[in-house]
Write an enzyme that holds these catalytic residues in place. Structure first.
Site, short mmCIF file in Angstrom:
data_model
loop_
_atom_site.label_atom_id
_atom_site.label_comp_id
_atom_site.label_asym_id
_atom_site.label_seq_id
_atom_site.Cartn_x
_atom_site.Cartn_y
_atom_site.Cartn_z
N CYS A 172 1.47 -8.26 -3.01
CA CYS A 172 1.66 -9.60 -2.48
C CYS A 172 0.74 -10.56 -3.21
CB CYS A 172 1.39 -9.63 -0.97
SG CYS A 172 1.78 -11.22 -0.20
N TYR A 217 -3.96 -11.74 9.17
CA TYR A 217 -3.37 -10.88 10.18
C TYR A 217 -2.60 -9.73 9.56
CZ TYR A 217 0.75 -13.61 8.94
OH TYR A 217 1.75 -14.22 8.24
N ARG A 251 16.56 -1.84 14.91
CA ARG A 251 15.99 -1.90 13.58
C ARG A 251 15.36 -0.58 13.14
NH1 ARG A 251 16.16 -6.54 15.95
NH2 ARG A 251 16.02 -8.54 14.83
N ASP A 280 -31.39 34.28 -12.81
CA ASP A 280 -31.76 34.74 -14.15
C ASP A 280 -33.28 34.74 -14.34
OD1 ASP A 280 -31.14 35.39 -16.95
OD2 ASP A 280 -31.94 33.39 -17.36
#
Length: 593
Positions: free
Chosen positions: A61, A67, A298, A559
């Protein structure tokens, strides 16, 4: 083209549609003598029929509305993980074949997608799609709209939260108010009727402009839709900013007591009103104070291909992954049907929604719930509705619907990734385990991480070297005297972490921003506890680098101590913590940051 009319046979209360849409409807639905019932795949367990698909074309965007998006922005999916144009058209055709008649293109901001005109043109050619709408911030609308209209764009929603240019810049964190207004005027000039203007109302920010927005409808044929402030990830929602529909309505009626309530169309989310004599109208989207879940028609498709059956729900299923794994249209419908059938009666309410994990609004149109919830929901759908999905999946259901037994060889694909999942008779799910570094033939391979997002990743590992008493005494003495024994071990561990990709065949070569080792001596067990922390910004994790640092540091210490005793033991090497990346944060029981 955009003149509206009402057919004499149109039932009262139904919204008029454009002449073109009416002709397309007649051509598609009345070409056969028999009218088919609405698709069972798009009908949920409460009888709601979903004929409206919202498709997010991009996560990007050119604004940063408070918001909608966190101020720092959001992590965007790599391009290859977003739906291609071909995939969008295939999904649109599939939904249209099952009864979807309206498609709305959203984002992000859909106008930033370069192939938007082509997408609209192809969707417009799909039989059954009567209306193509678009929601935009309007910043570049005036420039693009003539071509979009020619391609078949029917309806336009413009997001605009203030009529004050300086406040626009504050709300959106960008300039561009004058261009948005130009976009609205261009739409009206091109013949678009009732251009919808979406205004999210927030107390102390723009609630003082409600009356000014109503005044805008006096001479402009716009539909101002006041939207109650809704909770999403990153928008710092709190009730103190919330202005209810009733509060807004009271404010408007104090100025225009003659305000008239209009007839809403079926499936409308907005409660419509008009000041008598005004060219435009207003409406209220009351998602929080008076939800309209009972009439919801929807479905939402995110830019990365996930189907969301509810705007406020955090359950998603990936149609993208199903398509790319070679699933047929009939198999896609089974997935869609299971998701729709699992849609809840209504959302959880604004205070509960505010506590839930969900995508930021800009990514809706990223977060998945756990597979267990998703598949228990699928099972409940199968249990409630005797679909042919049962036969397709080879399931046998008892007459009393008390249990479901799946054939032993049966497997389901997870709805959002390719890992296989099996149902047991007790309706639990079990993730089948597989090696990610082995292909289908059992041959080794490196995992492709090119599609993953680069994020900050941290890993902490720990191991223990238990020394013989005489060796431990010398190490402790060397440390107290400022000797090099543990320093050499630290350098070895850091060097080992840097060379992890050369030591482990399928580890990716990543740039480490930090590797550090600490050493704690335990007198009781005569042990040296080595803790390694690795950090990077990459598309894959640093667990192996942290574990390698511990192991190589421990080997260096071993070691140096082996000349004193052969009884030294390297043990208890483990990952304590990892964070960053899609799989989230892991903490071992012993981890204490």
């Amino acid at each position: 083209m955009f003149d509206r009319y009402r057919s004499p046979s149109c039932p009262p209360g139904f919204e008029d549609i454009s002449l073109k849409a009416q002709q397309k409807t007649q051509k598609h639905f009345f070409k056969d003598a028999e009218v088919r019932p609405f698709s069972e795949f798009l009908t949920d367990s409460f009888g709601r029929q979903h004929n409206y698909l919202r498709i997010s074309l991009t996560e990007r965007c050119n604004l940063r509305c408070q918001y909608c998006m966190p101020e720092e922005g959001v992590g965007l999916s790599p391009q290859e993980r977003l739906l291609s144009t071909e995939e969008i058209i295939r999904i649109s055709k599939l939904f249209a074949s099952e009864g979807v008649t309206k498609v709305r293109l959203t984002g992000g901001e859909p106008l930033v997608r370069k192939d938007l005109v082509d997408i609209i043109r192809e969707i417009n050619a799909i039989p059954g799609i009567d209306v193509i709408a678009m929601t935009t911030n309007g910043v570049t609308l005036a420039r693009h709209l003539p071509k979009l209209q020619e391609a078949g764009l029917n309806l336009i929603n413009v997001s605009l939260d203030t009529l004050v240019p300086a406040k626009f810049e504050f709300v959106t964190r960008r300039k561009g108010w004058d261009r948005v207004m130009k976009g609205i005027d261009t739409a009206l000039d091109l013949g678009y009727k009732r251009v919808k203007v979406n205004c999210v109302v927030m107390k102390g920010l723009n609630d003082d402009e409600i009356v000014d927005f109503v005044k805008l409808t006096e001479n402009k044929a716009v539909d101002i839709r006041f939207i109650e402030y809704m909770p999403f990830d990153g928008n710092k929602w709190n009730y103190e900013k919330f202005v209810s529909y009733q509060q807004m309505l009271d404010m408007i009626r104090s100025q225009w007591p003659e305000l008239v309530r209009l007839q809403d169309s079926p499936g409308d989310t907005s409660k419509a009103y008009q000041v008598p004599g005004y060219a435009g109208q207003i409406g209220f989207i009351t998602s929080m104070s008076e939800n309209f879940c009972g009439s919801c028609n929807r479905l939402r498709l995110t830019a990365d291909g996930n189907l969301k059956v509810c705007l406020f729900g955090n359950t998603e299923v990936s149609l993208r992954d199903a398509i790319r794994s070679g699933e047929s249209d009939s198999q896609l419908l089974q997935i869609i049907g299971a998701a729709v059938g699992n849609k809840k009666k209504q959302h959880a309410g604004m205070f509960n929604i505010a506590k839930q994990k969900n995508r930021p609004m800009i990514l809706i149109g990223g977060f998945l719930n756990n597979a267990g919830k998703a598949f228990k929901g699928v099972y409940n759908t199968l249990k409630l509705r005797k679909r042919h999905i049962l036969d397709t999946f080879g399931a046998v259901m008892t007459s009393h619907l008390s249990s479901v037994h799946l054939l032993p060889s049966l497997n389901f694909r997870r709805l959002y990734r390719s890992t296989l999942v099996y149902f047991t008779n007790s309706v639990d799910y079990i993730d089948s385990k597989k090696f990610t570094h082995v292909d289908g033939r059992g041959k080794g391979k490196m995992v492709d991480v090119s599609h993953k997002q680069e994020t900050y990743r941290i890993a902490v590992a720990r191991g223990k070297v238990v020394l013989a008493p005489e060796a431990y005494k010398l190490v402790k003495q060397n440390k107290s005297e400022g000797g090099d024994v543990l320093t050499i071990s630290r350098i070895a561990g850091i060097t080992g972490a840097k060379y992890t990709s050369r030591l482990i065949p399928f580890c990716h070569n990543i740039n480490l921003s930090e590797v550090n080792l600490t050493f704690d001596l335990n007198d009781d067990s005569h042990s040296v506890i080595i803790t390694a922390r690795a950090k990077t910004k990459a598309s894959t994790g640093v667990e192996m680098e942290a574990l390698t640092a511990v192991n190589v540091g421990a080997l260096a210490l071993y070691d140096m101590c082996k000349s004193v005793s052969q009884k030294n033991v390297i043990t208890d090497v483990k990952l304590l913590h990892k964070s960053g990346g899609r799989s989230g944060t892991y903490n071992h029981d012993e981890y204490d940051d």
